[in-house]
Design a protein around this motif. Structure first.
Motif, mmCIF file in Angstrom:
data_model
loop_
_atom_site.group_PDB
_atom_site.id
_atom_site.type_symbol
_atom_site.label_atom_id
_atom_site.label_comp_id
_atom_site.label_asym_id
_atom_site.label_seq_id
_atom_site.Cartn_x
_atom_site.Cartn_y
_atom_site.Cartn_z
ATOM 1 N N GLN A 1 0.824 -1.204 0.000
ATOM 2 C CA GLN A 1 0.000 0.000 0.000
ATOM 3 C C GLN A 1 0.864 1.263 0.000
ATOM 4 N N MET A 2 1.966 1.241 0.742
ATOM 5 C CA MET A 2 2.874 2.384 0.740
ATOM 6 C C MET A 2 3.408 2.647 -0.669
ATOM 7 N N TRP A 3 3.727 1.567 -1.373
ATOM 8 C CA TRP A 3 4.234 1.691 -2.739
ATOM 9 C C TRP A 3 3.187 2.369 -3.638
ATOM 10 N N HIS A 4 1.940 1.930 -3.530
ATOM 11 C CA HIS A 4 0.899 2.471 -4.401
ATOM 12 C C HIS A 4 0.470 3.878 -3.996
ATOM 13 N N ILE A 5 0.542 4.192 -2.721
ATOM 14 C CA ILE A 5 0.286 5.574 -2.294
ATOM 15 C C ILE A 5 1.337 6.501 -2.886
ATOM 16 N N GLY A 6 2.582 6.042 -2.921
ATOM 17 C CA GLY A 6 3.636 6.820 -3.567
ATOM 18 C C GLY A 6 3.365 7.030 -5.045
ATOM 19 N N GLN A 7 2.827 6.005 -5.706
ATOM 20 C CA GLN A 7 2.475 6.147 -7.123
ATOM 21 C C GLN A 7 1.379 7.201 -7.311
ATOM 22 N N LEU A 8 0.386 7.180 -6.439
ATOM 23 C CA LEU A 8 -0.699 8.156 -6.540
ATOM 24 C C LEU A 8 -0.195 9.580 -6.341
ATOM 25 N N ARG A 9 0.867 9.725 -5.550
ATOM 26 C CA ARG A 9 1.391 11.062 -5.261
ATOM 27 C C ARG A 9 2.591 11.405 -6.158
ATOM 28 N N HIS A 10 2.797 10.573 -7.195
ATOM 29 C CA HIS A 10 3.830 10.813 -8.209
ATOM 30 C C HIS A 10 5.238 10.875 -7.597
ATOM 31 N N VAL A 11 5.484 9.937 -6.678
ATOM 32 C CA VAL A 11 6.804 9.816 -6.057
ATOM 33 C C VAL A 11 7.669 8.909 -6.915
ATOM 34 N N SER A 12 8.947 9.216 -6.987
ATOM 35 C CA SER A 12 9.853 8.421 -7.820
ATOM 36 C C SER A 12 9.947 6.985 -7.311
ATOM 37 N N GLN A 13 10.313 6.078 -8.210
ATOM 38 C CA GLN A 13 10.404 4.661 -7.845
ATOM 39 C C GLN A 13 11.459 4.427 -6.774
ATOM 40 N N GLN A 14 12.547 5.171 -6.836
ATOM 41 C CA GLN A 14 13.615 5.001 -5.846
ATOM 42 C C GLN A 14 13.131 5.349 -4.440
ATOM 43 N N ARG A 15 12.398 6.443 -4.330
ATOM 44 C CA ARG A 15 11.895 6.839 -3.009
ATOM 45 C C ARG A 15 10.849 5.854 -2.493
ATOM 46 N N ARG A 16 10.014 5.367 -3.394
ATOM 47 C CA ARG A 16 9.038 4.366 -2.980
ATOM 48 C C ARG A 16 9.739 3.106 -2.486
ATOM 49 N N PHE A 17 10.802 2.720 -3.160
ATOM 50 C CA PHE A 17 11.559 1.529 -2.764
ATOM 51 C C PHE A 17 12.117 1.686 -1.346
ATOM 52 N N TRP A 18 12.736 2.826 -1.070
ATOM 53 C CA TRP A 18 13.354 3.007 0.241
ATOM 54 C C TRP A 18 12.321 3.181 1.345
ATOM 55 N N SER A 19 11.142 3.703 1.013
ATOM 56 C CA SER A 19 10.093 3.800 2.029
ATOM 57 C C SER A 19 9.596 2.404 2.415
ATOM 58 N N VAL A 20 9.499 1.507 1.423
ATOM 59 C CA VAL A 20 9.096 0.131 1.709
ATOM 60 C C VAL A 20 10.171 -0.585 2.519
ATOM 61 N N VAL A 21 11.418 -0.350 2.182
ATOM 62 C CA VAL A 21 12.525 -0.948 2.937
ATOM 63 C C VAL A 21 12.505 -0.470 4.393
ATOM 64 N N ALA A 22 12.258 0.834 4.577
ATOM 65 C CA ALA A 22 12.229 1.385 5.936
ATOM 66 C C ALA A 22 11.129 0.753 6.780
ATOM 67 N N TRP A 23 10.056 0.298 6.139
ATOM 68 C CA TRP A 23 8.972 -0.353 6.872
ATOM 69 C C TRP A 23 9.246 -1.832 7.109
ATOM 70 N N LEU A 24 9.593 -2.567 6.061
ATOM 71 C CA LEU A 24 9.736 -4.014 6.185
ATOM 72 C C LEU A 24 10.975 -4.425 6.969
ATOM 73 N N TYR A 25 12.053 -3.641 6.872
ATOM 74 C CA TYR A 25 13.303 -4.013 7.538
ATOM 75 C C TYR A 25 13.507 -3.252 8.839
ATOM 76 N N ASN A 26 12.443 -2.705 9.356
ATOM 77 C CA ASN A 26 12.479 -2.058 10.667
ATOM 78 C C ASN A 26 12.342 -3.141 11.740
ATOM 79 N N PRO A 27 13.337 -3.344 12.592
ATOM 80 C CA PRO A 27 13.249 -4.410 13.613
ATOM 81 C C PRO A 27 12.030 -4.247 14.514
ATOM 82 N N PHE A 28 11.647 -3.017 14.767
ATOM 83 C CA PHE A 28 10.490 -2.782 15.632
ATOM 84 C C PHE A 28 9.215 -3.320 14.990
ATOM 85 N N THR A 29 9.050 -3.051 13.694
ATOM 86 C CA THR A 29 7.875 -3.538 12.974
ATOM 87 C C THR A 29 7.791 -5.063 13.034
#
Length: 391
Positions: free
Chosen positions: A29-57
């Motif tokens: 969903q974070m990836w697709h929200i970035g698409q809706l807001r015209h965010v670059s693919q690189q930024r969408r990638f790192w936002s997903v990484v920040a969520w999935l590879y967060n030890p707390f999450t």
């Protein structure tokens, strides 16, 4: 609870698998929200990484907490609202509030967001068809009508789902359901330490509660760490050890403790709704056009100023942070880096005192409360910085 029945029928890890799957859905969903807001693919990638590879999450979901389910639902609501839909996000929002009551704080911002879209369409028509002296009163009228209409429609749909589910479970479990699901949060008083600024006043009044005698008796048995400390040092040694932790400020700490005990017996926990309510309304009124940032700051304010604040609650706004950071200037502004580091240091400082209290058995409640006050200050600073860089 019904969702976890397969834990008994299929496998004991069923629930954890479901919650981890919700984390993966949230990343999608974070990836697709970035698409809706015209965010670059690189930024969408790192936002997903920040969520999935967060030890707390990962820790929250794999320990068996259901927060990831509500996280995925709320990101779904956000995605659908950004797509301009109304029916599906309203129904999903009602379900999310049924599972966790806290998403109710987003209702004013959602209504204002929907009303602004409708008003934008109407105001263009008004400007084209009316003279300037009449345009402003008509614009205000159209704005109020848009809020009323969107509030009624969205509220009826989401409230209908919430009430229907509530009625079903009330029929099954009666008053117990209402108490455990909703009323508990109003009357809850937790004397155990937390990040909350209200923890220490609640702790000081703990013995005045009706059931405090029973609980106090159960708490009278020392923990293993406290028992070990007491067996080594005894009463005199324990006092000396406490003085070692407070250092040269021991007399000041003692005077502050005495002063706090002399304060009027105010239910400090109930005061939390005042700053919470003010901040929630201010953020909703000023940031409704930027829903991800608005929800992030509302959640941070709600958690930071809550009468009980534990690390589990942090995941509520961790899920919105990657979405907001997608549109923050890169490289990241220096103010945001400094505020983020200060937040991490303040949390570590609090955890150090928490370890001394919980595992070593020393009475450092006031020092822990001061650490919580510092943590609240860094949270407030971080919210201020995010509001600046995210708009």
């Amino acid at each position: 609870a019904y969702l976890l029945v397969p834990n008994l029928l299929i496998s004991s890890i069923w629930g954890k698998v479901v919650f981890v799957a919700a984390d993966i859905i949230a990343a999608w969903q974070m990836w697709h929200i970035g698409q809706l807001r015209h965010v670059s693919q690189q930024r969408r990638f790192w936002s997903v990484v920040a969520w999935l590879y967060n030890p707390f999450t990962a820790t929250i979901s794999t320990r068996g907490s259901c927060d990831s389910l509500v996280t995925a639902m709320l990101l779904g609501v956000l995605q659908l609202l950004l797509q301009g839909q109304l029916l599906l996000p309203a129904l999903l929002y009602g379900l999310a509030v049924h599972l966790r009551i806290y998403p109710i704080i987003y209702a004013p911002a959602i209504v204002l967001h929907l009303a602004s879209k409708q008003h934008g369409q109407l105001s263009t028509s008004i400007d084209d068809q009316t003279s300037k002296p009449l345009a402003r009163p008509l614009a205000w009228t159209s704005w109020l009508l848009a809020m009323l209409q969107q509030g009624l429609v969205f509220g009826a749909l989401s409230g209908g789902v919430f009430l229907l589910l509530g009625l079903v479970f009330y029929q099954l479990y009666g008053q117990l359901f209402l108490q455990e699901a909703f009323l508990h949060h109003v009357s809850r008083k937790d004397p155990r330490h937390s990040f909350s600024l209200y923890y220490y006043p609640v702790y000081l009044t703990f013995m005045n509660w009706p059931a405090a005698g029973i609980v106090h008796a159960s708490m009278a048995q020392p923990t293993a760490a406290a028992g070990a400390a007491a067996s080594v040092s005894g009463p005199v040694g324990a006092f000396a050890a406490r003085q070692a932790f407070v250092g040269p400020f021991g007399r000041l700490v003692q005077q502050l403790e005495q002063a706090l005990h002399l304060l009027p017996q105010i239910d400090a926990g109930r005061l939390a709704v005042v700053p919470q309510g003010v901040l929630l309304l201010v953020f909703a009124a000023t940031l409704y056009k930027n829903l991800p940032l608005c929800w992030l700051l509302q959640t941070m304010a709600f958690v930071s100023f809550n009468k009980v604040c534990t690390a589990q609650y942090f995941v509520w706004y961790y899920s919105l942070l990657p979405v907001v950071l997608q549109q923050v200037a890169w490289p990241m502004p220096r103010a945001l880096k400094v505020a983020g580091c200060a937040w991490a240091l303040a949390q570590s400082h609090w955890l150090a005192w928490g370890y001394v209290l919980e595992f070593q058995g020393y009475g450092v409640h006031l020092q822990l409360w001061w650490a919580g006050a510092v943590f609240l200050a860094t949270n407030t600073w971080l919210m201020w910085v995010l509001m600046g860089v995210g708009t």
